[in-house]
Design an enzyme around this catalytic site. Sequence first.
Site, PDB file in Angstrom:
ATOM      1  N   GLU A 127      84.314  29.608  33.035  1.00 41.07           N
ATOM      2  CA  GLU A 127      85.460  28.514  32.681  1.00 41.07           C
ATOM      3  C   GLU A 127      85.621  27.536  33.488  1.00 41.07           C
ATOM      4  O   GLU A 127      86.054  26.268  33.174  1.00 41.07           O
ATOM      5  CB  GLU A 127      87.068  29.398  32.473  1.00 41.07           C
ATOM      6  N   CYS A 181      80.565  40.853  26.444  1.00 34.18           N
ATOM      7  CA  CYS A 181      81.419  39.840  26.682  1.00 34.18           C
ATOM      8  C   CYS A 181      80.718  38.369  26.186  1.00 34.18           C
ATOM      9  O   CYS A 181      79.504  38.419  26.375  1.00 34.18           O
ATOM     10  CB  CYS A 181      82.073  39.714  27.900  1.00 34.18           C
ATOM     11  N   CYS A 239      85.160  37.221  20.354  1.00 36.11           N
ATOM     12  CA  CYS A 239      85.502  37.808  21.879  1.00 36.11           C
ATOM     13  C   CYS A 239      85.829  39.367  21.746  1.00 36.11           C
ATOM     14  O   CYS A 239      86.335  39.822  20.840  1.00 36.11           O
ATOM     15  CB  CYS A 239      86.981  37.127  22.049  1.00 36.11           C
ATOM     16  N   HIS A 272      81.004  35.692  26.850  1.00 37.35           N
ATOM     17  CA  HIS A 272      80.735  34.669  27.784  1.00 37.35           C
ATOM     18  C   HIS A 272      79.407  34.765  28.410  1.00 37.35           C
ATOM     19  O   HIS A 272      78.870  34.115  29.129  1.00 37.35           O
ATOM     20  CB  HIS A 272      81.668  34.626  29.022  1.00 37.35           C
ATOM     21  N   ASP A 280      87.958  32.451  20.592  1.00 36.24           N
ATOM     22  CA  ASP A 280      87.653  33.138  21.887  1.00 36.24           C
ATOM     23  C   ASP A 280      88.828  32.908  22.710  1.00 36.24           C
ATOM     24  O   ASP A 280      89.168  31.670  22.683  1.00 36.24           O
ATOM     25  CB  ASP A 280      86.176  32.977  22.383  1.00 36.24           C
ATOM     26  N   SER A 281      88.839  33.741  23.595  1.00 37.60           N
ATOM     27  CA  SER A 281      89.627  33.271  24.876  1.00 37.60           C
ATOM     28  C   SER A 281      89.381  32.188  25.770  1.00 37.60           C
ATOM     29  O   SER A 281      90.042  31.566  26.472  1.00 37.60           O
ATOM     30  CB  SER A 281      89.666  34.678  26.079  1.00 37.60           C
TER      31      SER A 281
END
Length: 259
Positions: free
Chosen positions: A151, A183, A73, A185, A10-11
């Site tokens: 993050e 997403c 992602c 996240h 994932d990013s």
Amino acid sequence: MSIEPIGIFDSGIGGTSIWKEIHAVLPFENTIYLADSINAPYGLKSKQDIIDLSVKNTEFLLNKNCKLIVVACNTATTNAIDYLRHNYKVPFIGIEPAIKPAALKTQNRAIGILATKGTLSSALFSKTATLFASNIQVVEQIGDGIVELIEEGKLHSDEMKSLLKLYLKPMLEANIDYLVLGCTHYPYLIPLLLELLPNHVKIIDSGEAVARQTKAVLEQKQLINTQRTIPKTLFFTNGHPEVMQQLLGPGLKVQHLHF
Ligand code: DGL
């Protein structure tokens, strides 16, 4: 039988929500998770940059002998998975916003979708939205700033709450009854979203479907690890290991790595 690991990238740390779903469905599989946090958010980058970063992550996981790669992602899937599938032999599992189930279930004929700019502007997203949701109202909202806050370890901050209130407003005005989280996240926001949303609004994400698909592809390709031993689980980040550690809990070790 194949004891090689499943690779997941994932990013950033959001894809750990997908790792949890995969681990629940495939508890004996070895896994390697890669969080490219230093380059997050991908959602504001060009398609070519997202492809280049996805290639870098893929190469890292292939060097570790991964037998299958999960692109955990939505932004990388919607922008880069076609490229990856054309250029590498290993099977790829992607994740896309669950517009189809939401569009099929909505009673109010209005659904909301919260995702990154990169996902909402992708050709793959428009294709899916046109195919499944052209006869209902779809309130699209870019989740600017959300990935960055997660993050930075600010999942439970007042700043996050204010952003979400702002992003949910147009959806509530349109009287949505389904909110699609586009997403990886965002599943970590569910407790906060439940506080902010009226009871009749249901939240949908694609994590469970991705885990089921991962299992199906492993079975189909005869790549399931049939050893019934405690699996090896590796977590790498080029960002802040302590923030990732908070999301995973104390039992799993996170390693910092430059890549
Ligand atoms: N977890 C990523 C996704 O699912 C976040 C994208 C980003 O880094 O902007 O889209």
